[in-house]
Scaffold this motif. Structure first.
Motif, PDB file in Angstrom:
ATOM      1  N   GLU A  62      49.967  96.414  11.584  1.00  0.00           N
ATOM      2  CA  GLU A  62      48.749  96.119  12.344  1.00  0.00           C
ATOM      3  C   GLU A  62      48.318  94.680  12.110  1.00  0.00           C
ATOM      4  O   GLU A  62      47.928  93.978  13.034  1.00  0.00           O
ATOM      5  N   GLN A  63      48.403  94.257  10.846  1.00  0.00           N
ATOM      6  CA  GLN A  63      48.010  92.881  10.539  1.00  0.00           C
ATOM      7  C   GLN A  63      48.971  91.880  11.196  1.00  0.00           C
ATOM      8  O   GLN A  63      48.562  90.795  11.585  1.00  0.00           O
ATOM      9  N   PHE A  64      50.237  92.266  11.329  1.00  0.00           N
ATOM     10  CA  PHE A  64      51.202  91.424  12.055  1.00  0.00           C
ATOM     11  C   PHE A  64      50.742  91.250  13.502  1.00  0.00           C
ATOM     12  O   PHE A  64      50.721  90.154  14.044  1.00  0.00           O
ATOM     13  N   VAL A  65      50.376  92.377  14.133  1.00  0.00           N
ATOM     14  CA  VAL A  65      49.950  92.336  15.533  1.00  0.00           C
ATOM     15  C   VAL A  65      48.741  91.419  15.676  1.00  0.00           C
ATOM     16  O   VAL A  65      48.620  90.677  16.649  1.00  0.00           O
ATOM     17  N   LEU A  66      47.844  91.460  14.669  1.00  0.00           N
ATOM     18  CA  LEU A  66      46.582  90.716  14.766  1.00  0.00           C
ATOM     19  C   LEU A  66      46.663  89.322  14.155  1.00  0.00           C
ATOM     20  O   LEU A  66      45.660  88.645  14.033  1.00  0.00           O
ATOM     21  N   SER A  67      47.867  88.895  13.746  1.00  0.00           N
ATOM     22  CA  SER A  67      47.952  87.637  13.001  1.00  0.00           C
ATOM     23  C   SER A  67      47.838  86.417  13.910  1.00  0.00           C
ATOM     24  O   SER A  67      47.699  85.302  13.423  1.00  0.00           O
ATOM     25  N   GLY A  68      47.936  86.624  15.213  1.00  0.00           N
ATOM     26  CA  GLY A  68      47.926  85.484  16.115  1.00  0.00           C
ATOM     27  C   GLY A  68      49.304  84.843  16.247  1.00  0.00           C
ATOM     28  O   GLY A  68      49.505  83.951  17.042  1.00  0.00           O
ATOM     29  N   GLN A  69      50.250  85.298  15.418  1.00  0.00           N
ATOM     30  CA  GLN A  69      51.631  84.834  15.563  1.00  0.00           C
ATOM     31  C   GLN A  69      52.352  85.778  16.515  1.00  0.00           C
ATOM     32  O   GLN A  69      51.894  86.896  16.752  1.00  0.00           O
ATOM     33  N   SER A  70      53.504  85.322  17.001  1.00  0.00           N
ATOM     34  CA  SER A  70      54.272  86.157  17.903  1.00  0.00           C
ATOM     35  C   SER A  70      54.826  87.365  17.142  1.00  0.00           C
ATOM     36  O   SER A  70      55.512  87.208  16.128  1.00  0.00           O
ATOM     37  N   LEU A  71      54.511  88.559  17.618  1.00  0.00           N
ATOM     38  CA  LEU A  71      55.007  89.775  16.952  1.00  0.00           C
ATOM     39  C   LEU A  71      56.529  89.820  17.014  1.00  0.00           C
ATOM     40  O   LEU A  71      57.197  90.262  16.079  1.00  0.00           O
TER      41      LEU A  71
END
Lengths: 206, 232
Positions: free
Chosen positions: B92-101
């Motif tokens: 979830e934090q990956f999705v919300l990191s602002g980086q490309s998933l």
């Protein structure tokens, strides 16, 4: 700065959010309350784009946000029920990897973050050996270090002792004073100046 | 005391951090690392016991044995690819990191290959000898397995993403991934067979490389879409 218009969200075939709307200006905190199962978490996750919104729109800085908009995500920090930490890494490593994805991070900055939440003493122990409250503090260190304007917090005081709750209140006040926004789902009301707080009650019991 | 002013982390930094984190985690929990390798060794070494100790006959079945064992142990390892990260909220934090998933999941898949596919390929010559594979065929087998397991990890990432929401999704994951893995099995076994015979095995290797390129370009995108669905 943040506005939600007429959110409708379904979980399976249950209509959880029925037309939620609010406006939140810079420096304000939206306090979301409601009985268990009313849909507080669902609302927070829908704001993050983690849950599909059936109908309605989300405006950030006046512009409509599509789901999975990475520019919007780069400006928000989400902290859910459980601290998103890897049990096999230490607190320091967790903070470094979590925050490093978002911003350049020096080791000294990580130390500052951990000390800010009073986690300096246990930062080098594996997270699996920490208590739930200690984990929560480490998660807050990561959130604080992200330096993002919008915080979305799901029951921020869970598992925290009295000092920890005071710490979280202090962090939230700082965030608001710096012109940031906080959306928090809570059971106990947050102690904030009236001008800074917007209340949203989600009717529940369905 | 406000947090220090923030810039944006570059995509290269983000990818490197994810890779580093996964490698570090894997070495803290080395049991998970050894499991697929032990499984691979056990399957391949059971054949001489069950079939025949005659090296000439073993050599004939060696390509099939090596590749089926490699495929099964990769599938075994795939279950761990996203499961822990989905469970503790890291995805979830990956999705919300602002980086490309897509990028972050690709870095995870690379780490996964380095921890499963690469050791498998390195181990294959050792077990190959037990199956009567001639020494001059070993580099070819290593190369074919290294290339084939890249594609297996990439294709597996799609399946692992799709089965995130499923409790005990291991069987479903295998059923989803196996059909997509068939071409890798066919070309990989063919390359190995040619290498053992001492013939030119470039043809099937090119096909394996083509599959790897296809996987590298498309699978991370599909995996990112699958994880978004799986997280709901």
């Amino acid at each position: 700065m943040l506005a939600v218009r007429n959110f409708h969200v379904f979980r399976g075939d249950r209509h959880v959010l029925r037309g939620v709307s609010f406006d939140l200006a810079a420096g304000c905190c939206l306090q979301v309350t409601g009985v268990n199962g009313a849909g507080k978490t669902t609302l927070l996750r829908a704001l993050c784009g983690l849950v599909d919104v059936e109908e309605g729109s989300l405006l950030w800085r006046g512009a409509a946000i599509e789901r999975s908009a990475s520019a919007f995500h780069a400006e928000l920090g989400y902290l859910g029920h459980d601290a998103p930490l890897k049990a096999d890494l230490t607190g320091r490593e967790n903070v470094r990897y979590a925050v490093g994805l978002r911003r350049p991070l020096a080791a000294a900055t990580v130390v500052r973050g951990l000390e800010r939440v009073g986690a300096g003493a246990f930062a080098d122990r594996p997270v699996r050996s920490l208590s739930a409250g200690q984990r929560r503090r480490i998660a807050f260190a990561a959130l604080w270090l992200c330096g993002v304007p919008l915080w979305i917090l799901d029951e921020p005081n869970t598992n925290l002792d009295t000092q920890g709750q005071a710490l979280v209140a202090g962090l939230i006040e700082e965030q608001l004073a710096a012109g940031g926004l906080v959306v928090a789902a809570v059971h106990q009301e947050l102690d904030l100046p009236p001008g800074r707080r917007v209340d949203l009650v989600i009717p529940g019991g369905r | 005391m406000n947090p220090p002013p923030a810039g944006r982390a570059s995509w290269a930094t983000a990818g490197r951090l994810v890779l580093e984190r996964d490698l570090r985690l894997a070495f803290r929990r080395s049991g998970q690392l050894v499991q697929p390798l032990a499984f691979f060794a056990v399957i391949t070494l059971l054949f001489p016991l069950a079939l025949t100790p005659e090296l000439a006959r073993l050599r004939e079945v060696a390509p099939g044995v090596l590749w089926i064992a490699a495929l099964l142990s990769s599938l075994l390892a795939l279950e761990f690819l996203f499961r822990d990260d989905a469970h503790d909220g890291t995805l979830e934090q990956f999705v919300l990191s602002g980086q490309s998933l897509t990028l972050l999941l690709f870095a995870k898949t690379v780490a996964h290959w380095m921890l499963t596919g690469l050791p498998l390929a390195v181990m294959a010559p050792v077990v190959g000898v037990a199956l009567g594979v001639p020494l001059q065929a070993l580099p070819g087998i290593l190369a074919a397995l290294a290339l084939g397991t890249v594609t297996l990890s990439l294709v597996g990432a799609i399946g692992a993403g799709l089965t995130l929401g499923v409790k005990r999704g291991g069987v479903l994951l295998s059923l989803l991934t196996l059909p997509l893995a068939v071409p890798i099995l066919v070309f990989g076994a063919r390359a190995t067979e040619l290498a053992i015979k001492g013939a030119d095995y470039a043809g099937p290797m090119y096909l394996l490389a083509a599959l790897a390129v296809l996987g590298l370009t498309l699978a991370p995108l599909a995996a990112a879409a699958a994880v978004r669905i799986g997280l709901e």
